[in-house]
Scaffold this motif. Structure first.
Motif, PDB file in Angstrom:
ATOM      1  N   ARG A   1       0.575  -0.083   6.084  1.00 54.08           N
ATOM      2  CA  ARG A   1       0.704  -1.524   6.313  1.00 54.08           C
ATOM      3  C   ARG A   1      -0.450  -2.330   5.736  1.00 54.08           C
ATOM      4  N   ARG A   2      -1.539  -1.673   5.391  1.00 55.95           N
ATOM      5  CA  ARG A   2      -2.708  -2.373   4.833  1.00 55.95           C
ATOM      6  C   ARG A   2      -2.534  -2.678   3.347  1.00 55.95           C
ATOM      7  N   TYR A   3      -1.561  -2.058   2.729  1.00 54.63           N
ATOM      8  CA  TYR A   3      -1.411  -2.170   1.283  1.00 54.63           C
ATOM      9  C   TYR A   3      -0.428  -3.276   0.913  1.00 54.63           C
TER      10      TYR A   3
ATOM     11  N   PHE B   1      -0.008   7.438  -2.141  1.00 50.40           N
ATOM     12  CA  PHE B   1       0.875   7.851  -1.066  1.00 50.40           C
ATOM     13  C   PHE B   1       1.977   8.710  -1.658  1.00 50.40           C
ATOM     14  N   ARG B   2       2.645   9.461  -0.808  1.00 51.93           N
ATOM     15  CA  ARG B   2       3.760  10.260  -1.302  1.00 51.93           C
ATOM     16  C   ARG B   2       4.887  10.271  -0.276  1.00 51.93           C
ATOM     17  N   GLN B   3       6.076  10.498  -0.794  1.00 56.47           N
ATOM     18  CA  GLN B   3       7.242  10.587   0.068  1.00 56.47           C
ATOM     19  C   GLN B   3       8.108  11.736  -0.396  1.00 56.47           C
ATOM     20  N   ALA B   4       8.239  12.718   0.464  1.00 54.63           N
ATOM     21  CA  ALA B   4       9.089  13.864   0.181  1.00 54.63           C
ATOM     22  C   ALA B   4      10.509  13.554   0.631  1.00 54.63           C
ATOM     23  N   PRO B   5      11.499  14.241   0.070  1.00 52.47           N
ATOM     24  CA  PRO B   5      12.887  13.994   0.464  1.00 52.47           C
ATOM     25  C   PRO B   5      13.099  14.128   1.969  1.00 52.47           C
ATOM     26  N   GLY B   6      13.676  13.103   2.562  1.00 51.46           N
ATOM     27  CA  GLY B   6      13.973  13.143   3.982  1.00 51.46           C
ATOM     28  C   GLY B   6      12.790  12.903   4.898  1.00 51.46           C
ATOM     29  N   LYS B   7      11.644  12.554   4.316  1.00 47.90           N
ATOM     30  CA  LYS B   7      10.444  12.347   5.138  1.00 47.90           C
ATOM     31  C   LYS B   7       9.902  10.935   4.942  1.00 47.90           C
ATOM     32  N   ASP B   8       9.050  10.532   5.852  1.00 46.41           N
ATOM     33  CA  ASP B   8       8.414   9.227   5.741  1.00 46.41           C
ATOM     34  C   ASP B   8       7.327   9.256   4.677  1.00 46.41           C
ATOM     35  N   ARG B   9       6.995   8.081   4.228  1.00 48.34           N
ATOM     36  CA  ARG B   9       5.879   7.950   3.294  1.00 48.34           C
ATOM     37  C   ARG B   9       4.591   8.339   4.007  1.00 48.34           C
ATOM     38  N   GLU B  10       3.751   9.097   3.317  1.00 48.52           N
ATOM     39  CA  GLU B  10       2.503   9.530   3.945  1.00 48.52           C
ATOM     40  C   GLU B  10       1.313   9.271   3.034  1.00 48.52           C
ATOM     41  N   PHE B  11       0.205   9.022   3.664  1.00 42.09           N
ATOM     42  CA  PHE B  11      -1.046   8.791   2.963  1.00 42.09           C
ATOM     43  C   PHE B  11      -1.535  10.068   2.302  1.00 42.09           C
TER      44      PHE B  11
ATOM     45  N   ALA C   1       6.988  15.672  -4.001  1.00 37.97           N
ATOM     46  CA  ALA C   1       7.233  14.330  -3.473  1.00 37.97           C
ATOM     47  C   ALA C   1       7.186  13.325  -4.620  1.00 37.97           C
ATOM     48  N   VAL C   2       7.613  12.118  -4.308  1.00 36.44           N
ATOM     49  CA  VAL C   2       7.369  10.989  -5.202  1.00 36.44           C
ATOM     50  C   VAL C   2       6.010  10.413  -4.824  1.00 36.44           C
ATOM     51  N   TYR C   3       5.130  10.342  -5.785  1.00 37.76           N
ATOM     52  CA  TYR C   3       3.779   9.828  -5.562  1.00 37.76           C
ATOM     53  C   TYR C   3       3.695   8.413  -6.117  1.00 37.76           C
ATOM     54  N   CYS C   4       3.136   7.510  -5.327  1.00 38.96           N
ATOM     55  CA  CYS C   4       2.971   6.144  -5.802  1.00 38.96           C
ATOM     56  C   CYS C   4       1.575   5.646  -5.451  1.00 38.96           C
ATOM     57  N   CYS C   5       1.144   4.676  -6.222  1.00 35.33           N
ATOM     58  CA  CYS C   5      -0.164   4.079  -6.003  1.00 35.33           C
ATOM     59  C   CYS C   5       0.016   2.695  -5.388  1.00 35.33           C
ATOM     60  N   ALA C   6      -1.001   2.257  -4.697  1.00 39.42           N
ATOM     61  CA  ALA C   6      -0.933   0.973  -4.013  1.00 39.42           C
ATOM     62  C   ALA C   6      -2.316   0.352  -3.946  1.00 39.42           C
ATOM     63  N   ALA C   7      -2.345  -0.960  -3.752  1.00 40.71           N
ATOM     64  CA  ALA C   7      -3.607  -1.698  -3.706  1.00 40.71           C
ATOM     65  C   ALA C   7      -3.716  -2.463  -2.404  1.00 40.71           C
ATOM     66  N   ALA C   8      -4.924  -2.484  -1.879  1.00 44.89           N
ATOM     67  CA  ALA C   8      -5.179  -3.173  -0.616  1.00 44.89           C
ATOM     68  C   ALA C   8      -6.530  -3.871  -0.669  1.00 44.89           C
ATOM     69  N   ARG C   9      -6.713  -4.826   0.224  1.00 41.87           N
ATOM     70  CA  ARG C   9      -7.983  -5.546   0.273  1.00 41.87           C
ATOM     71  C   ARG C   9      -9.100  -4.696   0.867  1.00 41.87           C
ATOM     72  N   VAL C  10      -8.717  -3.765   1.747  1.00 44.48           N
ATOM     73  CA  VAL C  10      -9.705  -2.872   2.347  1.00 44.48           C
ATOM     74  C   VAL C  10      -9.204  -1.450   2.244  1.00 44.48           C
ATOM     75  N   VAL C  11     -10.096  -0.514   2.078  1.00 46.24           N
ATOM     76  CA  VAL C  11      -9.690   0.879   1.948  1.00 46.24           C
ATOM     77  C   VAL C  11      -9.141   1.363   3.289  1.00 46.24           C
ATOM     78  N   SER C  12      -8.003   2.019   3.230  1.00 45.50           N
ATOM     79  CA  SER C  12      -7.312   2.398   4.453  1.00 45.50           C
ATOM     80  C   SER C  12      -6.336   3.523   4.180  1.00 45.50           C
TER      81      SER C  12
END
Length: 121
Positions: A106-108, A36-46, A91-102
């Motif tokens: 909110r799934r992460y 996911f990534r989040q640019a300044p002033g924006k929401d986190r996006e897939f 943007a700031v890029y981050c990784c996340a883990a979830a039980r199902v690919v999505s």
């Protein structure tokens, strides 16, 4: 699962850096992983996601055909190959883990600290 992304930095437009995410935990291979990534002033996006079986991948429309997600379960690593970067990819890029690919945040369940990618024009 603990995650840590790295590999960001200042990149010129058109560049092709690779982000990496190191994970800890013996159950790493059973989790779907996402970027996911989040640019300044924006929401986190897939950005992209990959299933535990590696054959299932999803991309956002804005990065499809430019970015590639992959994983190495033996090394507990997930990668994001980025090609033809644009200033809008900053943007700031981050990784996340979830039980199902999505593509849904909110799934992460587990999130790592991000790494900043700045694309200069």
């Amino acid at each position: 699962v603990q995650l840590q992304a790295f590999g960001g930095g200042l990149v010129q437009a058109g560049g092709s850096p690779r982000l990496s995410c190191a994970a800890s935990g013996r159950t790493f291979s059973t989790y779907a992983l996402g970027w996911f990534r989040q640019a300044p002033g924006k929401d986190r996006e897939f950005v992209a996601a990959i299933g535990w079986g590696i054959s299932t991948t999803y991309y956002s429309f804005s990065v499809k055909d430019r970015f590639t997600i992959s994983r190495d379960n033996a090394k507990n690593m997930v990668y994001l190959e980025m090609n033809n970067l644009k200033p809008d990819d900053t943007a700031v890029y981050c990784c996340a883990a979830a039980r199902v690919v999505s593509a849904e945040v909110r799934r992460y369940d587990y999130w790592g600290q991000g790494t900043l990618v700045t694309v200069s024009s």
